[in-house]
Design an enzyme around this catalytic site. Sequence first.
Site, PDB file in Angstrom:
ATOM      1  N   GLU A 112      -6.313  -5.725   0.369  1.00 53.99           N
ATOM      2  CA  GLU A 112      -6.217  -7.047   0.693  1.00 53.99           C
ATOM      3  C   GLU A 112      -7.813  -7.738   1.399  1.00 53.99           C
ATOM      4  O   GLU A 112      -7.757  -8.398   2.252  1.00 53.99           O
ATOM      5  CB  GLU A 112      -5.117  -7.586   1.780  1.00 53.99           C
ATOM      6  CG  GLU A 112      -3.661  -7.496   1.147  1.00 53.99           C
ATOM      7  CD  GLU A 112      -2.841  -8.104   1.976  1.00 53.99           C
ATOM      8  OE1 GLU A 112      -3.007  -8.339   3.149  1.00 53.99           O
ATOM      9  OE2 GLU A 112      -1.488  -8.189   1.540  1.00 53.99           O
ATOM     10  N   GLU A 133       3.616  -4.255  -2.363  1.00 60.35           N
ATOM     11  CA  GLU A 133       4.203  -4.798  -1.191  1.00 60.35           C
ATOM     12  C   GLU A 133       5.063  -6.069  -1.499  1.00 60.35           C
ATOM     13  O   GLU A 133       4.733  -6.739  -2.128  1.00 60.35           O
ATOM     14  CB  GLU A 133       3.149  -5.318  -0.002  1.00 60.35           C
ATOM     15  CG  GLU A 133       2.431  -4.144   0.634  1.00 60.35           C
ATOM     16  CD  GLU A 133       1.326  -4.581   1.692  1.00 60.35           C
ATOM     17  OE1 GLU A 133       1.840  -5.759   2.330  1.00 60.35           O
ATOM     18  OE2 GLU A 133       0.207  -4.235   1.799  1.00 60.35           O
TER      19      GLU A 133
END
Length: 483
Positions: free
Chosen positions: A175, A381
Amino acid sequence: MGFRKDFLWGGASAAHQFEGAWQEGGKGVSIADVMTAGGNGIPRRITDGVVEGEDYPNHVGIDFYHHYKEDIALFAEMGFKAFRTSIAWTRIFPNGDDEEPNEEGLKFYDDLFDECHKYNIEPIVTLCHFELPYHIAKKYNGFMDKRVIDMFVKYSNTCVERYKGKVKYWLTFNEINNQTGAPIAHHLIQEGGILTTDDNPDNEWMMYQSCVNELIASAKAVKEGKKINPEAQFGCMMGFTPFYPENCKPENMMEAMAAMHKTEWPLEVQANGFIPAHVEKLWERHGYKIALSDEEREALREGTVDIITFSYYMSRVAAWHEGNTHFEFHSQGIPGMGESDEVDNPYLSKTAWGWMIDPLGLRWALNWVYDRFHKPMMIVENGFGAYDKIEEDGMVHDDDRINYLRSHIKAMRDAVEEDGVDLLAYTMWAPIDIVSASTGEYDKRYGFIYVNYNNKHEGDFSRSRKKSFFWYKHVIETNGEEL
Ligand code: P53
């Protein structure tokens, strides 16, 4: 029809959130080790080094470092085909700028990956997941310094070489794009190792510079990694949140587009190999001077990723404000952490932490990404953070978690079956309860496996199966046919 036969079902975690053992095996201090516990709506603090008397939950995690055999056996019992975890950079290079890697750290991951292969579980490995060496933050101000690019590439090459026969799937940074949550300093520290404060007017400019440097580091790691191990597949990893417009007013539609530009531009770079024009124009408009040489631009071109991976938890809503001079999205961070240019979605419910629950947003995300880049994808995720309660029979009956995961897997299956997206894997977050990244809580639980440990540091770390454990086992058994 349905998911491919070799679909990689599994779960995902990150070293700093569950390993603990922060000073064992020669490990150095990471930025996660100087992050205090926050709470629901209470941000975590960064201290100046490790301060006596403060609560640092990542120091202990759930003690996976000593429990990994037991935990992987439980993942195998559920039928996992894949397990995504990260390597703690500080176990390999304790300070980040060390000459030689730390053999004890390398050995730990040898054993961990061997343990996965024992059960035919494919490791999917993130190299840098919110856990830069603290020394790099202190001495170099993290990824603001170009020298850190080479440190990362050296670290990456060391790992790709060492685990050649053991790891095929590598994700460079977790991220990178969470930094676009600037000006909130937390994101810049967490992903970039930049020691700044919320009120620093340079935060947005630093976000662009630090992302650019990480993107160069990632591209070089991909290029060199493929030389070291031609079998390896490299992926980017984005935090993906679709932005919807508040309504069909054209300005709101443009604002939603601007929000996608703002939050997903690093994905464009890692997939396409160049800085998107809308970003170059924004830099020009704001007078941001970004150090990026021709040689570095060439590196970006040469180091595009093979696969696109992302996390998906929620969607968000962008709203245009009268008086805005440009279509630019300015967020103050994730919902519940300050005022921002976004509004609630009246059509959706939320988790206890204010994250909007939107399974269709996942289908939208898969289409958005596939339409643009036409590369294989992984969802690495997706999960439901909740307060769990142990019932009288000694078990957590986590029906809300099952409902969340069921509806998201269904949306993902529709994207595969009806829209034809190319999806390789689904690793839910996190198969076992761990420390929350944004709040540092233990009580924000995601797991199929309950860990007896809480915010007050009470408990013996014993593991037990929740109701969802048996549900997910069946999902894997039927390759996602029976949810
Ligand atoms: P926690 C915020 C928003 C969306 C994804 O988050 C995020 C974050 C974290 O700041 O990050 C990912 O634990 C991240 C994981 C993290 C997970 O989401 O705050 O890759 O490390 O644990 C869930 O509930």
